[in-house]
Design an enzyme around this catalytic site. Structure first.
Site, PDB file in Angstrom:
ATOM      1  N   GLU A 449       0.836  -1.220   0.000  1.00 38.69           N
ATOM      2  CA  GLU A 449       0.000   0.000   0.000  1.00 38.69           C
ATOM      3  C   GLU A 449       0.860   1.256   0.000  1.00 38.69           C
ATOM      4  O   GLU A 449       0.492   2.280   0.572  1.00 38.69           O
ATOM      5  CB  GLU A 449      -0.939   0.036   1.216  1.00 38.69           C
ATOM      6  CG  GLU A 449      -2.208  -0.767   1.070  1.00 38.69           C
ATOM      7  CD  GLU A 449      -2.991  -0.472  -0.179  1.00 38.69           C
ATOM      8  OE1 GLU A 449      -2.992   0.697  -0.621  1.00 38.69           O
ATOM      9  OE2 GLU A 449      -3.571  -1.408  -0.739  1.00 38.69           O
TER      10      GLU A 449
HETATM   11  C1  LIG Z   1       3.007 -10.022   1.095  1.00 38.80           C
HETATM   12  C2  LIG Z   1       2.715  -9.042   0.003  1.00 38.80           C
HETATM   13  C3  LIG Z   1       1.406  -8.818  -0.382  1.00 38.80           C
HETATM   14  C4  LIG Z   1       1.134  -7.933  -1.424  1.00 38.80           C
HETATM   15  N1  LIG Z   1      -0.158  -7.803  -1.878  1.00 38.80           N
HETATM   16  C5  LIG Z   1      -0.391  -7.124  -3.027  1.00 38.80           C
HETATM   17  C6  LIG Z   1      -1.661  -7.157  -3.668  1.00 38.80           C
HETATM   18  O1  LIG Z   1      -2.606  -7.783  -3.164  1.00 38.80           O
HETATM   19  N2  LIG Z   1      -1.826  -6.497  -4.841  1.00 38.80           N
HETATM   20  C7  LIG Z   1      -0.804  -5.807  -5.427  1.00 38.80           C
HETATM   21  O2  LIG Z   1      -1.011  -5.241  -6.494  1.00 38.80           O
HETATM   22  N3  LIG Z   1       0.434  -5.745  -4.836  1.00 38.80           N
HETATM   23  C8  LIG Z   1       0.658  -6.381  -3.673  1.00 38.80           C
HETATM   24  N4  LIG Z   1       1.907  -6.361  -3.085  1.00 38.80           N
HETATM   25  C9  LIG Z   1       2.947  -5.571  -3.716  1.00 38.80           C
HETATM   26  C10 LIG Z   1       3.332  -4.335  -2.900  1.00 38.80           C
HETATM   27  O3  LIG Z   1       2.303  -3.389  -2.942  1.00 38.80           O
HETATM   28  C11 LIG Z   1       4.669  -3.798  -3.472  1.00 38.80           C
HETATM   29  O4  LIG Z   1       5.667  -4.717  -3.055  1.00 38.80           O
HETATM   30  C12 LIG Z   1       4.977  -2.401  -3.017  1.00 38.80           C
HETATM   31  O5  LIG Z   1       4.116  -1.504  -3.668  1.00 38.80           O
HETATM   32  C13 LIG Z   1       6.407  -1.972  -3.303  1.00 38.80           C
HETATM   33  O6  LIG Z   1       6.779  -2.247  -4.635  1.00 38.80           O
HETATM   34  P1  LIG Z   1       8.129  -3.056  -4.935  1.00 38.80           P
HETATM   35  O7  LIG Z   1       8.139  -4.229  -4.047  1.00 38.80           O
HETATM   36  O8  LIG Z   1       8.238  -3.274  -6.377  1.00 38.80           O
HETATM   37  O9  LIG Z   1       9.292  -2.079  -4.437  1.00 38.80           O
HETATM   38  P2  LIG Z   1       9.958  -0.900  -5.304  1.00 38.80           P
HETATM   39  O10 LIG Z   1       8.908  -0.020  -5.856  1.00 38.80           O
HETATM   40  O11 LIG Z   1      10.943  -1.479  -6.234  1.00 38.80           O
HETATM   41  O12 LIG Z   1      10.737  -0.094  -4.164  1.00 38.80           O
HETATM   42  C14 LIG Z   1      12.004  -0.534  -3.639  1.00 38.80           C
HETATM   43  C15 LIG Z   1      12.504   0.546  -2.667  1.00 38.80           C
HETATM   44  O13 LIG Z   1      12.718   1.765  -3.384  1.00 38.80           O
HETATM   45  C16 LIG Z   1      12.009   2.819  -2.761  1.00 38.80           C
HETATM   46  N5  LIG Z   1      11.542   3.758  -3.785  1.00 38.80           N
HETATM   47  C17 LIG Z   1      10.990   3.476  -4.982  1.00 38.80           C
HETATM   48  N6  LIG Z   1      10.720   4.608  -5.635  1.00 38.80           N
HETATM   49  C18 LIG Z   1      11.098   5.631  -4.851  1.00 38.80           C
HETATM   50  C19 LIG Z   1      11.076   7.044  -4.947  1.00 38.80           C
HETATM   51  N7  LIG Z   1      10.581   7.665  -6.014  1.00 38.80           N
HETATM   52  N8  LIG Z   1      11.554   7.776  -3.917  1.00 38.80           N
HETATM   53  C20 LIG Z   1      12.023   7.182  -2.812  1.00 38.80           C
HETATM   54  N9  LIG Z   1      12.081   5.850  -2.661  1.00 38.80           N
HETATM   55  C21 LIG Z   1      11.620   5.088  -3.658  1.00 38.80           C
HETATM   56  C22 LIG Z   1      10.864   2.159  -2.011  1.00 38.80           C
HETATM   57  O14 LIG Z   1      10.407   2.972  -0.921  1.00 38.80           O
HETATM   58  C23 LIG Z   1      11.514   0.873  -1.544  1.00 38.80           C
HETATM   59  O15 LIG Z   1      12.209   1.081  -0.360  1.00 38.80           O
HETATM   60  C24 LIG Z   1       2.184  -7.212  -2.039  1.00 38.80           C
HETATM   61  C25 LIG Z   1       3.504  -7.430  -1.619  1.00 38.80           C
HETATM   62  C26 LIG Z   1       3.785  -8.343  -0.632  1.00 38.80           C
HETATM   63  C27 LIG Z   1       5.217  -8.593  -0.268  1.00 38.80           C
END
Ligand SMILES: Cc1cc2nc3c(=O)[nH]c(=O)nc-3n(C[C@H](O)[C@H](O)[C@H](O)COP(=O)(O)OP(=O)(O)OC[C@H]3O[C@@H](n4cnc5c(N)ncnc54)[C@H](O)[C@@H]3O)c2cc1C
Length: 608
Positions: A449
Site C-alpha cells: 500500500e
Molecule cells: C506479502 C505481500 C502482499 C502484497 N499484496 C499485493 C496485492 O494484493 N496487490 C498488489 O497489487 N500488490 C501487492 N503487493 C505488492 C506491494 O504493494 C509492493 O511490493 C509495493 O508496492 C512496493 O513495490 P516493490 O516491491 O516493487 O518495491 P519498489 O517499488 O521497487 O521499491 C524498492 C525501494 O525503493 C524505494 N523507492 C521506490 N521509488 C522511490 C522514490 N521515487 N523515492 C524514494 N524511494 C523510492 C521504495 O520505498 C523501496 O524502499 C504485495 C507485496 C507483498 C510482499
C-alpha cells in the site's frame, strides 16, 4: 497462554473493548457523530456495543486459535491450486454467515448500511487475532468499493451480491515484477473484443488471495493498459476479471484464462497466499472510463491506506497483550528497590524499569495510534454521509493525515512488536510463544500500500508543498484551537505547552525545507521520511492530549466508575509526552539537515 499446534503456545487475544469504547464513546463522541451523518442516525451506542461484542467473540474464539497453526502449516500450492490452512475455510463461512462482508456497504446496494468506522473496529480485532486470515477476507472489500465507485448497474448486479454474501472473494492486481511503487510502468495489456469486453494479457505478482479454495469464484480487479493508450499513469485502465465467467442468469460459466503460476515463500503472513497471477487473454470488463483507472483506484486509496495503518495497531495490541502477560509471570532477578515477591526465588520482570519502559512504549504507541485511526475513520464517514461542508473539510484533513497514519502507524507497529519480542528475552526469539510471528507478520505493513518512503514523498511533496502549506495549516489550526481552549487549564499545561511549541516548529520546519527545495528537489526526498515521522509523533501528541483531557475530567468526578482506567490513561499520556515525544527533536533536526550528506557520495563510491 493457549496451547497451539505441536505444544506451541500463543498469547490469548482478548479484544481491548474497554479501550475501544473509551476512544469511540468518550473521546470521539460516536453517538453524536453517527447522529450527524445522513442515514446513520440509528447507529445507537447499544448497536455499537452489540457489534463490538459479536466481533470480539468471533475474533477471540474462531480465528485467534488458527493464528499459530496457520503460520505453521502455511498455504499449499499444487499445479495452480492453492489450499488454505486447516480451519480457515470454515471460519470464512462463519464470517460470511455473520453478514460481516456487507457491514459497511449502503443498504441500497445490498449491504447493512453501517459507516466505515464500524469496519475499522472490526478490522482491528480480526487483524490482532489472525492477520493472515483477516487479510484474505478483507480483500473482498477492494472490488466491492471499486464497483460501488465506478461499476455500471449491470456490473454491480453481476458481482456485488455474491461478494457481499462472501460466496465470492476478490483481489487487487496492480504489481508487476518491474513495476511496484511506479505503477505507471505497468505492461499488462488490454485489447478490445468485438462484444465490448477486453482481452487482458500479462503477469501480476504479489497478489494477495489471487487463488484460494474457499470460494467458487474470485473477482480480480486488474490495472492494464489498453492498446494505444498513453505511457505512464495517464494510460492505465481498470478491469474486472472474474476467475469463472458469470452467465446471464448469474450461474457460474467456464473458467476464464486466469491462472495462478505460484505462491511466494515469504517472511510472514504465511497463511495469506501471495500469488503470481497469469492473465492469458482473460476476459475483462472495463470499470469506469478507459485511461481512468488511477482515478477510480484513488477512491479506494485513503481507506486502503488506513486499513494498512491499522495493521500496526492490530499487531501492536496482540504483541502488547503477550508481553504484559509474560512480564507479570516471568521471574528474573530482584527489583532495584528491594524484593517485590519475597516468597519467590525472584521478582516478576515487570518490576524492572526497563521492562516497564518497553511495555509503556507499546501501550502509548498502540493506544495513541488506535485513537488516531479511529478518528480518521470518522472523517471518512463524513466524506460519505456528512453535510457538504463537513465532507469537504474531512476530505482535506484526510488527504494530509492518511499518508502520515499509513507510514507512522506501520513503522511504530514494527517497533511495538519488536519490543514485545524483547520483553520475552530469548524466549521471544524462538517460535514457542508466537512473539516472533507477530514481528514477521507486521513487517510487510511498511511496504505494501505504498512504502514509508512513498507515503512520505506524497505527504511532503504533494500534500504539503503541493498545497502551498494549506493542508498542513488545516491540521495545525485544529491543534492550535485545542491548545487555546485549554490554555487556562492548569492541569493541562504539561500537554498544551509542548504541543504549542511543536505546532510552531512544524510550520518553521516546513518553511525551511521548502526554501532549500527551491535549490534542489532532492531536498524534499531527503527530508521526507523524517518529516513524516515528526508529523506522526505530533499527530499522536494531539490525540494523547485530548485523551488526557477526557481522563482528567472523568477523574474530577468522585463517583466515576473505574477511576483506575482514567489514571492509567493519564499516566500513559504523560509517558508519551515525556518519553516518546522528544523523538520529534531528532527527526526535525535530521529533516532540516538537507540533502548534501545524503547525496554527496556517488553511487559507484558506496563500497570499496
Ligand atoms: C506479502 C505481500 C502482499 C502484497 N499484496 C499485493 C496485492 O494484493 N496487490 C498488489 O497489487 N500488490 C501487492 N503487493 C505488492 C506491494 O504493494 C509492493 O511490493 C509495493 O508496492 C512496493 O513495490 P516493490 O516491491 O516493487 O518495491 P519498489 O517499488 O521497487 O521499491 C524498492 C525501494 O525503493 C524505494 N523507492 C521506490 N521509488 C522511490 C522514490 N521515487 N523515492 C524514494 N524511494 C523510492 C521504495 O520505498 C523501496 O524502499 C504485495 C507485496 C507483498 C510482499
Amino acid at each position: 497462554m493457549r496451547q497451539g499446534t505441536g505444544n506451541l503456545t500463543m498469547p490469548d487475544y482478548r479484544a481491548p473493548v474497554r479501550d475501544m469504547k473509551f476512544v469511540l464513546n468518550e473521546l470521539l463522541q460516536s453517538e453524536a457523530h453517527y447522529r450527524s451523518l445522513t442515514g446513520c442516525e440509528e447507529l445507537t451506542p447499544e448497536l455499537l456495543d452489540a457489534i463490538l461484542d459479536s466481533a470480539s467473540k468471533f475474533s477471540e474464539n474462531v480465528i485467534a486459535p488458527l493464528n499459530r497453526s496457520g503460520d505453521e502449516q502455511g498455504c499449499g500450492f499444487d499445479n495452480g491450486k492453492v489450499t488454505m490452512p486447516d480451519g480457515f475455510n470454515a471460519a470464512f463461512t462463519q464470517y460470511a454467515e455473520g453478514g460481516w462482508y456487507a457491514l459497511s456497504v449502503p443498504c441500497a446496494e445490498g449491504g447493512q448500511g453501517l459507516p466505515g468506522s464500524c469496519s475499522i473496529v472490526l478490522g482491528e480485532m480480526t487483524g490482532s487475532a489472525n492477520y493472515s486470515w483477516s487479510m484474505v477476507s478483507g480483500l473482498s472489500q477492494a472490488p466491492v468499493s471499486l464497483l460501488l465507485a465506478a461499476g455500471s448497474e449491470q456490473q454491480k448486479k453481476t458481482y456485488l451480491p455474491n461478494l457481499l454474501s462472501g460466496d465470492w472473494a476478490g483481489t487487487m492486481c496492480l504489481t508487476e515484477s518491474h513495476c511496484g511503487s511506479d505503477v505507471g510502468l505497468l505492461r499488462t495489456k488490454a485489447s478490445r473484443n468485438a462484444d465490448g469486453s477486453y482481452a487482458i494479457t500479462g503477469t501480476k505478482i504479489f497478489i494477495s488471495g489471487g487463488e484460494q479454495d474457499f470460494t467458487d469464484n474470485i473477482i480480480h480487479t486488474v490495472l492494464a493498459r489498453v492498446e494505444g493508450a498513453p505511457a505512464g499513469t495517464r494510460g492505465i485502465s481498470l478491469f474486472v476479471v472474474p476467475k469463472r465467467m458469470v452467465n446471464e442468469d448469474g450461474s457460474l460459466g467456464d473458467a476464464n484464462a486466469v491462472s495462478c503460476g505460484s505462491i511466494e515463500k515469504k517472511m510472514g503472513l504465511k497463511a495469506s497466499p501471495t500469488c503470481v497471477m497469469n492473465f492469458d487473454g482473460a476476459t475483462g470488463y472495463l470499470l469506469g472510463e478507459e485511461n481512468g483507472g488511477m482515478a477510480v483506484m484513488f477512491t479506494l486509496m485513503n481507506t486502503a491506506r488506513l486499513g494498512t495503518a491499522l495493521q500496526g495497531v492490530s499487531m501492536g495490541e496482540a504483541s502488547f497483550q503477550g508481553a504484559l502477560t509474560y512480564a507479570r509471570e516471568r521471574l528474573q532477578m530482584r527489583s532495584l528497590t528491594g524484593p517485590k515477591n519475597p516468597d519467590g526465588p525472584a521478582d516478576p520482570i515487570i518490576v524492572h524499569p526497563d521492562v516497564r519502559r518497553m511495555l509503556m512504549t507499546q501501550k502509548a504507541l498502540t493506544e495513541g495510534s488506535r485513537a488516531f485511526i479511529y478518528w480518521l475513520a470518522q472523517l471518512v464517514d463524513k466524506t460519505r454521509y456528512g453535510s457538504e461542508e463537513d465532507a469537504t473539510n474531512a476530505e482535506d484533513l484526510l488527504s494530509f493525515l492518511t499518508p502520515i497514519a499509513k507510514a507512522f502507524c506501520t513503522e511504530t507497529g514494527c517497533e511495538v512488536t519488536n519490543q514485545g519480542l524483547q520483553v520475552f528475552g530469548g524466549h521471544g526469539y524462538i517460535r514457542e510463544h508466537g512473539m516472533e510471528q507477530l514481528v514477521r507478520d507486521t513487517r510487510i505493513a511498511t511496504l505494501y500500500e505504498g512504502t514509508t518512503g512513498i507515503q512520505s514523498l506524497d505527504l511532503l511533496g504533494r500534500k504539503v508543498m503541493g498545497s502551498g502549506g494549506k493542508l498542513l495549516a488545516n491540521f495545525t489550526r485544529l491543534i492550535h484551537k485545542f491548545c487555546e481552549a485549554n490554555a487556562a487549564d492548569e492541569q493541562m499545561q504539561e500537554f498544551v505547552t509542548p504541543l504549542i511549541e511543536l505546532n510552531k516548529k512544524w510550520g518553521e520546519l516546513t518553511t525551511e525545507i521548502g526554501t532549500s527545495a527551491l535549490e534542489s528537489a532532492d531536498e524534499i526526498g531527503a527530508a521526507a521520511v523524517d518529516y513524516t515521522l515528526f508529523s506522526g509523533y505530533v499527530a499522536l501528541a494531539y490525540m494523547w492530549a485530548q485523551m488526557a483531557l477526557v481522563a482528567q475530567r472523568q477523574l474530577q468526578n468522585e463517583m466515576v466508575a473505574e477511576p483506575g482506567f482514567y489514571r492509567t490513561k493519564l499516566a500513559t499520556a504523560r509517558f508519551y509526552f515525556q518519553r516518546i515525544l522528544p523523538r520529534t527533536g531528532a527527526h526535525a533536526q535530521a529533516a532540516a539537515a538537507g540533502a548534501d550528506t545524503v547525496m554527496s557520495i556517488e553511487a559507484e563510491a558506496f563500497s570499496w
